[in-house]
Design an enzyme around this catalytic site. Structure first.
Site, mmCIF file in Angstrom:
data_model
loop_
_atom_site.group_PDB
_atom_site.id
_atom_site.type_symbol
_atom_site.label_atom_id
_atom_site.label_comp_id
_atom_site.label_asym_id
_atom_site.label_seq_id
_atom_site.Cartn_x
_atom_site.Cartn_y
_atom_site.Cartn_z
ATOM 1 N N THR A 369 -13.887 17.812 -29.066
ATOM 2 C CA THR A 369 -13.982 18.403 -27.771
ATOM 3 C C THR A 369 -12.906 17.769 -26.826
ATOM 4 O OG1 THR A 369 -16.333 18.517 -28.191
ATOM 5 C CG2 THR A 369 -15.644 18.432 -25.772
ATOM 6 N N GLY A 461 -16.675 13.774 -27.788
ATOM 7 C CA GLY A 461 -17.278 12.792 -28.240
ATOM 8 C C GLY A 461 -18.972 12.997 -28.774
#
Ligand code: DON
Length: 568
Positions: A369, A461
């Site tokens: 991401t 994360g």
């Protein structure tokens, strides 16, 4: 270089600050007029140029998002989704533009009961990014849409230098993606050799797709020739997404979740982000303790962080889902709830996750991401986190269109009712249903004081996201660190199950005493936790901006690439 340029350069001082946490860091950039901090220099520079040519923070954010779809294909995207927090400035409440992917109409709660593959056409959710950017632009943008897409087109057409991270990512993926020939065609080198840092990646198909978006607008992704290509790709690969799914996709403007934390206000994305609610729940718990007096390296501060994360993680599994499908209790972000769950916290003993609720266990999520932060000189700001879910998403590149599709369907609870010790979650609120949004950890965040914006942050994360954001906030608000040190400081993570406390500098002699005490207090560091990176596990990538007395301080995070804080 002319005098004005030289003066500007001197003003946006890119100075290395003293860093408490060793050699790994990036410059702290200071400026007055505008700042873009992202994982990729080309994208940060593209956003900065938009600010310099009269665009506001939302204009710049749209450009950065589209540029990252070109220069950071592991997570930057037009085939994924995310959350954009907008701080409009001047006494106007912040909003969350939520452009999370949805479940295709043909998929129901039991569709994937016997499916274990986490990549491929079946894992693709209806992408939200392009209509999300379109909505942000329509609501707040100042410059014409086409001018915001132009930098991404240029980067795709002319190419850009591949850095170490991208070179190794592409080489690894090209080796692995035998079943995805379009991935190899689009991201492979023409002569078949391996990527080296400094090589140029040119993406003509993506340039063409972006040109269509520039001229026809964001809807062209959902209806028309781009949609046709997506649906053809789905049919060819056995995916579920249809023309109707695309046409019906809508982003939402949502009211952020909010709390006060000491003298600050904190705003984060509401459900279907669980990350925002987890962050707020942690802060409400931690407010009950004097962290500043404990200090950043005290075992008790780490213990309290862990215990707050454990409780918020447990509540996530119990309650979090798409609010259109499942009622997510508003009390999760209340001070009363924090008080109630704090009663079970002991000061010198870890709570066993089992004791908070039995028979449930969580999975880990793989990267990637990306988060970026933008502030303009007029008081508007953006915190944007978006994703393809895994690194390079489903690995499915839409044939002839040059972009990757997400594998966000894997964020749903894949097997309803199956919550195992091996790590699966099957709780009801996040099972699949047609049109439903999958729960997210994404947590782009604003902190303000007396109505003035102070901090813009967020991180990738997976399930570590709210923990990373919490660490950055506590470092700045309680421990009074500079934004450089707050980003650099080693991070903690607990998510309830697995019942492991993660720490970036596990094994670092500097923290031996702190870790020893935490072990005595029965925190479990998990035998499977390996040291990563330069000897240490790396958690998140929090590209952040701190605002003090009208000055913007930009700190890129060096954990994935050097990133870039571009100030003006
Ligand atoms: O929305 C989510 O929670 C996940 N899809 C995010 C995945 C992620 O952050 C992986 N990145 N490192």
């Amino acid at each position: 270089m002319n005098r004005i340029k030289l003066l500007l350069l001197l003003f946006t001082v890119a100075a290395r600050t003293s860093n408490l946490y060793g050699a790994d860091t990036a410059p702290l950039v200071q400026s007055k007029q505008g700042m873009v901090v992202s994982v990729n220099p080309e994208a940060s520079d593209a956003g900065l140029q938009i600010l310099q040519s009269g665009g506001n923070a939302v204009d710049a954010a749209v450009t950065v998002a589209l540029a990252l779809a070109v220069t950071f294909p592991e997570a930057g995207n037009i085939g994924g989704g995310g959350f954009m927090m907008v701080w409009p400035g001047a006494g106007v409440d912040p909003v969350c533009i939520e452009y999370r992917e949805t479940c295709p109409a043909a998929v129901g709660r039991d569709t994937f009961l016997k499916e274990n593959r986490q990549e491929g056409h079946h894992t693709v959710g209806v992408p939200g990014t392009v209509r999300g950017m379109g909505l942000a632009h329509q609501k707040y943008g100042r410059l014409p849409w086409a001018s915001l897409v132009a930098p991404a087109i240029r980067l795709a057409q002319a190419g850009f230098p591949v850095d170490k991270t991208l070179a190794s990512g592409l080489n690894r993926l090209i080796e692995q993606t035998g079943e995805f020939p379009e991935f190899r065609r689009v991201y492979g080198k023409a002569d078949g050799s391996v990527w080296k840092p400094g090589d140029r990646l040119i993406q003509p198909d993506l340039a063409m797709t972006l040109s269509v978006l520039a001229t026809d607008g964001p809807n062209a992704f959902y209806e028309g020739q781009i949609a046709d290509k997506i649906v053809a790709e789905m049919k060819a690969g056995g995916g579920c997404l249809t023309h109707d799914d695309l046409a019906k996709y809508r982003p939402h403007v949502r009211v952020p979740v909010h709390t006060t934390y000491r003298s600050y206000d904190v705003f984060a994305p509401p459900p279907p982000s669980a990350g925002g609610t987890q962050l707020i729940e942690c802060l409400n718990i931690l407010e009950r303790f004097d962290l500043a007096a404990l200090g950043p390296k005290s075992p008790r501060a780490a213990h309290l962080l862990a215990e707050s994360m454990r409780r918020a993680g447990c509540d996530r599994v119990r309650f979090q889902g798409d609010p259109e499908f499942t009622p997510v209790p508003a009390r999760l972000v209340s001070k009363e709830h924090a008080e109630q769950v704090s009663h079970s916290i002991q000061l010198d003993q870890a709570t066993r996750s089992e004791d908070l609720a039995e028979d449930l266990k969580l999975t880990d999520e793989p990267p990637s991401t990306t988060h970026f932060s933008v502030a303009d000189g007029a008081g508007m700001a953006v915190a944007n986190t978006y994703t393809l879910q895994n690194s390079y998403g489903s690995r499915v590149v839409v044939r002839g269109a040059g972009f990757l599709l997400n594998n966000e369907m894997t964020d749903f609870n894949w097997k309803p009712g199956v919550t195992t010790r091996a790590g699966q979650v099957g709780t009801e609120p996040n099972v699949m249903a047609p049109g439903k949004r999958m729960v997210s950890s994404q947590c782009p965040t604003f902190v303000s004081r007396d109505g003035r914006l102070q901090l813009i942050t967020g991180s990738p994360g997976g399930r570590t996201i709210p923990s990373t954001v919490l660490c950055v906030l506590v470092n700045v608000l309680d421990f009074q660190m500079s934004i450089r040190d707050a980003v650099d400081a080693p991070r903690w993570h607990h998510q309830w199950f697995p019942d492991h406390l993660q720490f970036e500098h596990l094994g670092d002699p500097e923290y031996a005493e702190q870790l020893q005490i935490l072990k005595q207090w029965k925190h479990n560091f998990g035998s499977d936790i390996k040291k990563l990176g330069d000897g240490y596990r790396r958690q998140g990538d929090a590209h952040s901006i701190l605002i003090r007395d009208g000055t913007l301080y930009g700190a890129s995070d060096w954990r994935r690439t050097q990133g870039k804080a571009a100030g003006w």
